[in-house]
Write a protein that holds these residues in place. Structure first.
Motif, PDB file in Angstrom:
ATOM      1  N   PHE A  17      20.213 -26.379 -22.308  1.00 49.89           N
ATOM      2  CA  PHE A  17      19.207 -27.278 -21.749  1.00 49.89           C
ATOM      3  C   PHE A  17      17.844 -26.644 -21.973  1.00 49.89           C
ATOM      4  N   VAL A  18      16.933 -27.383 -22.613  1.00 52.07           N
ATOM      5  CA  VAL A  18      15.575 -26.893 -22.851  1.00 52.07           C
ATOM      6  C   VAL A  18      14.583 -27.967 -22.432  1.00 52.07           C
ATOM      7  N   ARG A  19      13.386 -27.530 -22.108  1.00 50.76           N
ATOM      8  CA  ARG A  19      12.371 -28.482 -21.657  1.00 50.76           C
ATOM      9  C   ARG A  19      11.691 -29.176 -22.826  1.00 50.76           C
ATOM     10  N   GLY A  20      11.406 -28.453 -23.891  1.00 52.84           N
ATOM     11  CA  GLY A  20      10.761 -29.063 -25.045  1.00 52.84           C
ATOM     12  C   GLY A  20      10.028 -28.038 -25.874  1.00 52.84           C
ATOM     13  N   LEU A  21       9.467 -28.490 -26.983  1.00 55.76           N
ATOM     14  CA  LEU A  21       8.738 -27.595 -27.879  1.00 55.76           C
ATOM     15  C   LEU A  21       7.486 -27.018 -27.248  1.00 55.76           C
ATOM     16  N   TRP A  22       6.947 -27.665 -26.251  1.00 57.89           N
ATOM     17  CA  TRP A  22       5.741 -27.195 -25.589  1.00 57.89           C
ATOM     18  C   TRP A  22       6.000 -25.928 -24.768  1.00 57.89           C
ATOM     19  N   CYS A  23       7.269 -25.628 -24.491  1.00 58.20           N
ATOM     20  CA  CYS A  23       7.647 -24.494 -23.640  1.00 58.20           C
ATOM     21  C   CYS A  23       7.904 -23.251 -24.494  1.00 58.20           C
ATOM     22  N   PRO A  24       7.111 -22.183 -24.333  1.00 57.77           N
ATOM     23  CA  PRO A  24       7.311 -20.988 -25.159  1.00 57.77           C
ATOM     24  C   PRO A  24       8.669 -20.329 -24.921  1.00 57.77           C
ATOM     25  N   TYR A  25       9.178 -20.368 -23.708  1.00 57.55           N
ATOM     26  CA  TYR A  25      10.489 -19.782 -23.422  1.00 57.55           C
ATOM     27  C   TYR A  25      11.601 -20.570 -24.128  1.00 57.55           C
ATOM     28  N   ARG A  27      11.247 -22.362 -26.877  1.00 55.28           N
ATOM     29  CA  ARG A  27      11.151 -22.088 -28.319  1.00 55.28           C
ATOM     30  C   ARG A  27      11.825 -20.762 -28.667  1.00 55.28           C
ATOM     31  N   THR A  28      11.644 -19.754 -27.818  1.00 55.78           N
ATOM     32  CA  THR A  28      12.298 -18.461 -28.039  1.00 55.78           C
ATOM     33  C   THR A  28      13.813 -18.614 -27.990  1.00 55.78           C
ATOM     34  N   ALA A  29      14.300 -19.340 -26.982  1.00 62.16           N
ATOM     35  CA  ALA A  29      15.748 -19.559 -26.862  1.00 62.16           C
ATOM     36  C   ALA A  29      16.271 -20.358 -28.047  1.00 62.16           C
ATOM     37  N   THR A  31      15.046 -20.499 -31.079  1.00 58.83           N
ATOM     38  CA  THR A  31      15.038 -19.648 -32.269  1.00 58.83           C
ATOM     39  C   THR A  31      16.313 -18.811 -32.316  1.00 58.83           C
ATOM     40  N   ALA A  32      16.683 -18.239 -31.170  1.00 57.79           N
ATOM     41  CA  ALA A  32      17.915 -17.436 -31.100  1.00 57.79           C
ATOM     42  C   ALA A  32      19.144 -18.302 -31.329  1.00 57.79           C
ATOM     43  N   LEU A  33      19.170 -19.492 -30.763  1.00 60.08           N
ATOM     44  CA  LEU A  33      20.315 -20.390 -30.946  1.00 60.08           C
ATOM     45  C   LEU A  33      20.426 -20.841 -32.397  1.00 60.08           C
ATOM     46  N   ALA A  34      19.296 -21.119 -33.031  1.00 63.73           N
ATOM     47  CA  ALA A  34      19.322 -21.519 -34.448  1.00 63.73           C
ATOM     48  C   ALA A  34      19.923 -20.400 -35.292  1.00 63.73           C
ATOM     49  N   ALA A  35      19.578 -19.157 -34.970  1.00 61.20           N
ATOM     50  CA  ALA A  35      20.117 -18.017 -35.710  1.00 61.20           C
ATOM     51  C   ALA A  35      21.609 -17.813 -35.441  1.00 61.20           C
ATOM     52  N   ALA A  36      22.077 -18.265 -34.282  1.00 66.78           N
ATOM     53  CA  ALA A  36      23.476 -18.055 -33.890  1.00 66.78           C
ATOM     54  C   ALA A  36      24.391 -19.220 -34.219  1.00 66.78           C
ATOM     55  N   GLN A  37      23.863 -20.284 -34.818  1.00 64.59           N
ATOM     56  CA  GLN A  37      24.670 -21.483 -35.065  1.00 64.59           C
ATOM     57  C   GLN A  37      25.943 -21.193 -35.862  1.00 64.59           C
ATOM     58  N   ALA A  38      25.835 -20.414 -36.921  1.00 61.90           N
ATOM     59  CA  ALA A  38      27.012 -20.114 -37.754  1.00 61.90           C
ATOM     60  C   ALA A  38      28.047 -19.333 -36.959  1.00 61.90           C
ATOM     61  N   GLU A  39      27.599 -18.395 -36.153  1.00 63.76           N
ATOM     62  CA  GLU A  39      28.531 -17.607 -35.338  1.00 63.76           C
ATOM     63  C   GLU A  39      29.203 -18.468 -34.273  1.00 63.76           C
ATOM     64  N   ILE A  40      28.467 -19.379 -33.689  1.00 66.45           N
ATOM     65  CA  ILE A  40      29.041 -20.299 -32.694  1.00 66.45           C
ATOM     66  C   ILE A  40      30.144 -21.123 -33.348  1.00 66.45           C
ATOM     67  N   ARG A  59      14.125 -35.397 -31.778  1.00 68.95           N
ATOM     68  CA  ARG A  59      14.366 -35.254 -33.217  1.00 68.95           C
ATOM     69  C   ARG A  59      13.370 -34.276 -33.847  1.00 68.95           C
ATOM     70  N   GLN A  60      12.128 -34.308 -33.387  1.00 68.95           N
ATOM     71  CA  GLN A  60      11.129 -33.351 -33.867  1.00 68.95           C
ATOM     72  C   GLN A  60      11.546 -31.928 -33.512  1.00 68.95           C
ATOM     73  N   LEU A  61      12.062 -31.751 -32.311  1.00 69.21           N
ATOM     74  CA  LEU A  61      12.532 -30.439 -31.871  1.00 69.21           C
ATOM     75  C   LEU A  61      13.616 -29.930 -32.813  1.00 69.21           C
ATOM     76  N   LYS A  62      14.560 -30.792 -33.139  1.00 74.33           N
ATOM     77  CA  LYS A  62      15.659 -30.418 -34.031  1.00 74.33           C
ATOM     78  C   LYS A  62      15.127 -29.986 -35.393  1.00 74.33           C
ATOM     79  N   GLN A  63      14.227 -30.768 -35.935  1.00 75.09           N
ATOM     80  CA  GLN A  63      13.687 -30.488 -37.265  1.00 75.09           C
ATOM     81  C   GLN A  63      12.835 -29.222 -37.268  1.00 75.09           C
ATOM     82  N   ARG A  64      11.919 -29.108 -36.336  1.00 73.51           N
ATOM     83  CA  ARG A  64      11.002 -27.965 -36.327  1.00 73.51           C
ATOM     84  C   ARG A  64      11.692 -26.643 -36.038  1.00 73.51           C
ATOM     85  N   MET A  65      12.775 -26.683 -35.272  1.00 79.43           N
ATOM     86  CA  MET A  65      13.480 -25.454 -34.922  1.00 79.43           C
ATOM     87  C   MET A  65      14.615 -25.145 -35.896  1.00 79.43           C
ATOM     88  N   GLY A  66      14.835 -26.007 -36.882  1.00 80.13           N
ATOM     89  CA  GLY A  66      15.864 -25.759 -37.885  1.00 80.13           C
ATOM     90  C   GLY A  66      17.269 -25.792 -37.323  1.00 80.13           C
TER      91      GLY A  66
END
Length: 91
Positions: A17-25, A27-29, A31-40, A59-66
């Motif tokens: 659960f995330v609040r949105g791209l406007w939230c720096p915390y 975005r950090t989470a 980024t880590a989840l995007a890096a862990a997708q293959a391992e998940i 949808r913007q969140l999905k695209q911008r965060m990869g």
């Protein structure tokens, strides 16, 4: 829309659960989840991100965060509320 049965049909799910791209915390989470997708996926689970953002911002969140996963819009935070993640702050 992704239903409960479809969400869990492929096995366990990691739900973030995330609040949105406007939230720096968030975005950090994300980024880590995007890096862990293959391992998940390697562990037989799928990643699902839930945000109260609507109007295409999920949808913007999905695209911008990869993210290569479902990003769902939890309008009015109904799911987060049902999971006990939303609370009212007293005055």
């Amino acid at each position: 829309m992704l239903g409960d049965a479809e969400l869990l049909a492929g096995g366990p799910a990691v739900i973030a659960f995330v609040r949105g791209l406007w939230c720096p915390y968030c975005r950090t989470a994300l980024t880590a989840l995007a890096a862990a997708q293959a391992e998940i996926r390697a562990h037989g689970a799928r990643l699902v991100v839930v945000t109260p953002e609507a109007g295409g911002r999920h949808r913007q969140l999905k695209q911008r965060m990869g993210l290569d996963c479902a990003v769902l819009s939890d309008v009015d935070s109904g799911l987060a509320l049902a999971c006990g993640l939303v609370f009212a702050l007293p005055e």
